[in-house]
Design a protein around this motif. Sequence first.
Motif, PDB file in Angstrom:
ATOM      1  N   ASP A  14     -11.852 -12.115 -10.222  1.00  0.00           N
ATOM      2  CA  ASP A  14     -13.083 -12.116  -9.430  1.00  0.00           C
ATOM      3  C   ASP A  14     -12.760 -11.593  -8.040  1.00  0.00           C
ATOM      4  N   ASP A  15     -13.760 -11.046  -7.374  1.00  0.00           N
ATOM      5  CA  ASP A  15     -13.569 -10.732  -5.960  1.00  0.00           C
ATOM      6  C   ASP A  15     -13.217 -12.027  -5.236  1.00  0.00           C
ATOM      7  N   LEU A  16     -12.337 -11.929  -4.262  1.00  0.00           N
ATOM      8  CA  LEU A  16     -11.943 -13.107  -3.483  1.00  0.00           C
ATOM      9  C   LEU A  16     -12.945 -13.287  -2.359  1.00  0.00           C
ATOM     10  N   TYR A  17     -13.744 -14.330  -2.462  1.00  0.00           N
ATOM     11  CA  TYR A  17     -14.784 -14.610  -1.472  1.00  0.00           C
ATOM     12  C   TYR A  17     -14.214 -15.570  -0.437  1.00  0.00           C
ATOM     13  N   ILE A  18     -14.115 -15.115   0.795  1.00  0.00           N
ATOM     14  CA  ILE A  18     -13.617 -15.944   1.893  1.00  0.00           C
ATOM     15  C   ILE A  18     -14.822 -16.640   2.526  1.00  0.00           C
ATOM     16  N   SER A  19     -14.797 -17.960   2.530  1.00  0.00           N
ATOM     17  CA  SER A  19     -15.893 -18.706   3.145  1.00  0.00           C
ATOM     18  C   SER A  19     -15.465 -19.197   4.520  1.00  0.00           C
ATOM     19  N   THR A  20     -16.446 -19.403   5.350  1.00  0.00           N
ATOM     20  CA  THR A  20     -16.208 -19.845   6.713  1.00  0.00           C
ATOM     21  C   THR A  20     -16.624 -21.294   6.842  1.00  0.00           C
ATOM     22  N   GLY A  21     -15.761 -22.077   7.456  1.00  0.00           N
ATOM     23  CA  GLY A  21     -16.059 -23.477   7.718  1.00  0.00           C
ATOM     24  C   GLY A  21     -15.581 -23.850   9.102  1.00  0.00           C
ATOM     25  N   ILE A  22     -15.804 -25.069   9.481  1.00  0.00           N
ATOM     26  CA  ILE A  22     -15.387 -25.551  10.795  1.00  0.00           C
ATOM     27  C   ILE A  22     -14.590 -26.834  10.590  1.00  0.00           C
ATOM     28  N   ASP A  23     -13.422 -26.936  11.249  1.00  0.00           N
ATOM     29  CA  ASP A  23     -12.632 -28.152  11.116  1.00  0.00           C
ATOM     30  C   ASP A  23     -13.106 -29.199  12.119  1.00  0.00           C
ATOM     31  N   ARG A  24     -12.421 -30.331  12.177  1.00  0.00           N
ATOM     32  CA  ARG A  24     -12.843 -31.436  13.047  1.00  0.00           C
ATOM     33  C   ARG A  24     -12.782 -31.098  14.525  1.00  0.00           C
ATOM     34  N   GLU A  25     -11.931 -30.144  14.886  1.00  0.00           N
ATOM     35  CA  GLU A  25     -11.834 -29.726  16.287  1.00  0.00           C
ATOM     36  C   GLU A  25     -12.755 -28.533  16.582  1.00  0.00           C
ATOM     37  N   HIS A  26     -13.646 -28.212  15.662  1.00  0.00           N
ATOM     38  CA  HIS A  26     -14.631 -27.131  15.793  1.00  0.00           C
ATOM     39  C   HIS A  26     -13.996 -25.746  15.816  1.00  0.00           C
ATOM     40  N   HIS A  27     -12.853 -25.564  15.151  1.00  0.00           N
ATOM     41  CA  HIS A  27     -12.253 -24.251  14.970  1.00  0.00           C
ATOM     42  C   HIS A  27     -12.777 -23.664  13.661  1.00  0.00           C
ATOM     43  N   LEU A  28     -13.010 -22.353  13.667  1.00  0.00           N
ATOM     44  CA  LEU A  28     -13.453 -21.699  12.441  1.00  0.00           C
ATOM     45  C   LEU A  28     -12.296 -21.615  11.453  1.00  0.00           C
ATOM     46  N   LEU A  29     -12.585 -21.887  10.181  1.00  0.00           N
ATOM     47  CA  LEU A  29     -11.603 -21.805   9.108  1.00  0.00           C
ATOM     48  C   LEU A  29     -12.053 -20.744   8.113  1.00  0.00           C
ATOM     49  N   TYR A  30     -11.107 -20.032   7.572  1.00  0.00           N
ATOM     50  CA  TYR A  30     -11.402 -19.019   6.565  1.00  0.00           C
ATOM     51  C   TYR A  30     -10.551 -19.325   5.339  1.00  0.00           C
ATOM     52  N   LYS A  31     -11.219 -19.648   4.217  1.00  0.00           N
ATOM     53  CA  LYS A  31     -10.527 -20.029   2.990  1.00  0.00           C
ATOM     54  C   LYS A  31     -11.213 -19.419   1.779  1.00  0.00           C
ATOM     55  N   GLY A  32     -10.470 -19.368   0.682  1.00  0.00           N
ATOM     56  CA  GLY A  32     -11.048 -18.890  -0.563  1.00  0.00           C
ATOM     57  C   GLY A  32     -10.192 -19.305  -1.749  1.00  0.00           C
ATOM     58  N   THR A  33     -10.674 -19.002  -2.942  1.00  0.00           N
ATOM     59  CA  THR A  33      -9.929 -19.270  -4.169  1.00  0.00           C
ATOM     60  C   THR A  33      -9.807 -17.978  -4.954  1.00  0.00           C
ATOM     61  N   LEU A  34      -8.566 -17.594  -5.220  1.00  0.00           N
ATOM     62  CA  LEU A  34      -8.272 -16.411  -6.016  1.00  0.00           C
ATOM     63  C   LEU A  34      -8.339 -16.826  -7.486  1.00  0.00           C
ATOM     64  N   THR A  35      -9.237 -16.198  -8.256  1.00  0.00           N
ATOM     65  CA  THR A  35      -9.447 -16.577  -9.651  1.00  0.00           C
ATOM     66  C   THR A  35      -9.334 -15.355 -10.564  1.00  0.00           C
ATOM     67  N   CYS A  36      -8.515 -15.497 -11.609  1.00  0.00           N
ATOM     68  CA  CYS A  36      -8.375 -14.449 -12.623  1.00  0.00           C
ATOM     69  C   CYS A  36      -8.504 -15.102 -13.995  1.00  0.00           C
ATOM     70  N   ARG A  37      -8.803 -14.291 -15.002  1.00  0.00           N
ATOM     71  CA  ARG A  37      -8.916 -14.842 -16.355  1.00  0.00           C
ATOM     72  C   ARG A  37      -8.437 -13.815 -17.369  1.00  0.00           C
ATOM     73  N   ALA A  38      -7.813 -14.353 -18.409  1.00  0.00           N
ATOM     74  CA  ALA A  38      -7.372 -13.548 -19.551  1.00  0.00           C
ATOM     75  C   ALA A  38      -8.273 -13.879 -20.729  1.00  0.00           C
ATOM     76  N   VAL A  39      -8.693 -12.854 -21.460  1.00  0.00           N
ATOM     77  CA  VAL A  39      -9.472 -13.050 -22.675  1.00  0.00           C
ATOM     78  C   VAL A  39      -8.537 -12.745 -23.844  1.00  0.00           C
ATOM     79  N   LEU A  40      -8.407 -13.732 -24.734  1.00  0.00           N
ATOM     80  CA  LEU A  40      -7.498 -13.627 -25.873  1.00  0.00           C
ATOM     81  C   LEU A  40      -8.288 -13.584 -27.174  1.00  0.00           C
TER      82      LEU A  40
END
Length: 182
Positions: A14-40
């Motif tokens: 899948d395309d890696l979607y980076i989401s934006t969040g804010i931590d407890r100190e109000h700093h911007l965070l950029y995170k995502g989940t890299l997901t791949c799949r095999a079809v057998l």
Amino acid sequence: MNETELQQIAFECDDLYISTGIDREHHLLYKGTLTCRAVLYNPSNMEIEGDVEVISPVKVTPVALSNNLVGEWSYTSYISVSPQGYSTVEFWRNTGEINVYDLETELYGAIFTVELHYRINGKEFIGIGSGTITQNSVQAAISSTVFIGGCVAATVGLVVSSPVLQTIGVISFVVGLYQRVG
């Protein structure tokens, strides 16, 4: 192939979607989940079951993305494929907090690749997939604003709605220029 073993017929990420969040100190965070799949595919007349095992190392490019992955790969640990049936094995790994510099200079819009080796019932497979690193347009504008203008621009960028994304660019340029000059 003796028509009694599983066959990998597809591997995709899948395309890696980076989401934006804010931590407890109000700093911007950029995170995502890299997901791949095999079809057998099971070409045999018998059900095939087995444990899935990822074989290290997994190659991920660009290097800035690989360096931001945390923990181990998670994956579907067991499969059961009916005769002449299909099954999907999913692999995923989270990013840590990506800093805005890496996001803006190396990652946003980049194509990533994953080369993942895995084993089922002693048979080894190689999956190679790719995708694009992306954010939605509001998050990308906020990231650019923070990168160009700093903390004040981030506050201004957060209150501007998506229909006026061009305004964010102008505001971030002016705020960035102001911060550099005075």
